[in-house]
Design a protein around this motif. Sequence first.
Motif, PDB file in Angstrom:
ATOM      1  N   GLN A  89       5.694  -2.705  38.639  1.00  0.00           N
ATOM      2  CA  GLN A  89       4.680  -3.666  38.204  1.00  0.00           C
ATOM      3  C   GLN A  89       4.588  -3.704  36.687  1.00  0.00           C
ATOM      4  OE1 GLN A  89       1.009  -2.457  40.092  1.00  0.00           O
ATOM      5  NE2 GLN A  89       1.537  -3.462  42.012  1.00  0.00           N
ATOM      6  N   ASN A  90       4.252  -4.873  36.180  1.00  0.00           N
ATOM      7  CA  ASN A  90       4.016  -4.957  34.743  1.00  0.00           C
ATOM      8  C   ASN A  90       2.598  -4.453  34.442  1.00  0.00           C
ATOM      9  OD1 ASN A  90       2.093  -7.128  34.945  1.00  0.00           O
ATOM     10  ND2 ASN A  90       3.778  -8.600  35.034  1.00  0.00           N
ATOM     11  N   ALA A  91       2.268  -4.358  33.173  1.00  0.00           N
ATOM     12  CA  ALA A  91       0.984  -3.776  32.762  1.00  0.00           C
ATOM     13  C   ALA A  91      -0.205  -4.542  33.326  1.00  0.00           C
ATOM     14  CB  ALA A  91       0.909  -3.734  31.238  1.00  0.00           C
ATOM     15  N   GLU A 115      -0.352  -6.330  36.053  1.00  0.00           N
ATOM     16  CA  GLU A 115      -0.452  -6.079  37.502  1.00  0.00           C
ATOM     17  C   GLU A 115      -1.049  -4.698  37.784  1.00  0.00           C
ATOM     18  OE1 GLU A 115       3.341  -8.738  39.101  1.00  0.00           O
ATOM     19  OE2 GLU A 115       3.695  -6.706  38.336  1.00  0.00           O
ATOM     20  N   ARG A 116      -0.641  -3.698  36.994  1.00  0.00           N
ATOM     21  CA  ARG A 116      -1.200  -2.351  37.185  1.00  0.00           C
ATOM     22  C   ARG A 116      -2.694  -2.341  36.872  1.00  0.00           C
ATOM     23  NH1 ARG A 116       3.655  -0.999  34.541  1.00  0.00           N
ATOM     24  NH2 ARG A 116       2.586  -0.362  32.633  1.00  0.00           N
ATOM     25  N   THR A 173      -2.127  -2.970  24.000  1.00  0.00           N
ATOM     26  CA  THR A 173      -1.718  -3.784  25.149  1.00  0.00           C
ATOM     27  C   THR A 173      -2.870  -3.920  26.131  1.00  0.00           C
ATOM     28  OG1 THR A 173       0.586  -3.097  24.885  1.00  0.00           O
ATOM     29  CG2 THR A 173      -0.049  -3.997  27.038  1.00  0.00           C
TER      30      THR A 173
END
Length: 194
Positions: free
Chosen positions: A148-150, A152-153, A183
Amino acid sequence: MQSELDFITYLEAFIPLSVEAKTALSDVLKVRQYAKREHIVPLNGVNDVISFVVKGCVREYYLNEQTEEVVVWFGLEKDIAVSLPSFISQQPSHTAIQAIEPTKVIQVSRADLYQLYDQFHEIERLGRIIAEHYLMNSDAYIKELQTQNAAERYQHLMEQKPQILQRVPLSMVASFLGISGETLSRIRAKRVSR
């Protein structure tokens, strides 16, 4: 004591326990309070207790090669806090477990638990079921980091444990998500601007 009864009720959601098993388990439970930032399991310490969080918030973390803290798990009320590899092997733990806020836990020692395993098949079975649950959660976390990308996490964390965002410093949340604080700020700002 109410805390011990709550813990037994929690355990019985996994498997029913006989009156004898519940009594024997209740006899070895200990209530412990931890101050904010106090370690339940220090880095490189041996984890010889399982802790059930009654009230409070804990984190599990390790130090990377740059000696930065990397958070791998947060525990809230009704979570079990244990460094399972250390608990099983009785070797120093690669992770530490620390209270993020004043925390009350119910603990059972490894020695007492293993004695109960020998006495009660249902408690031994319960231990296996909880260990399987722990391993499945660890595997899911690793899979999330890899697939998962950031954003999504972050979304998944908000769905699973939204109270983390009110109770845990954002720097720790960013570490858990495997991203920088900057981020995380951008992800949060995008969600607000929608």
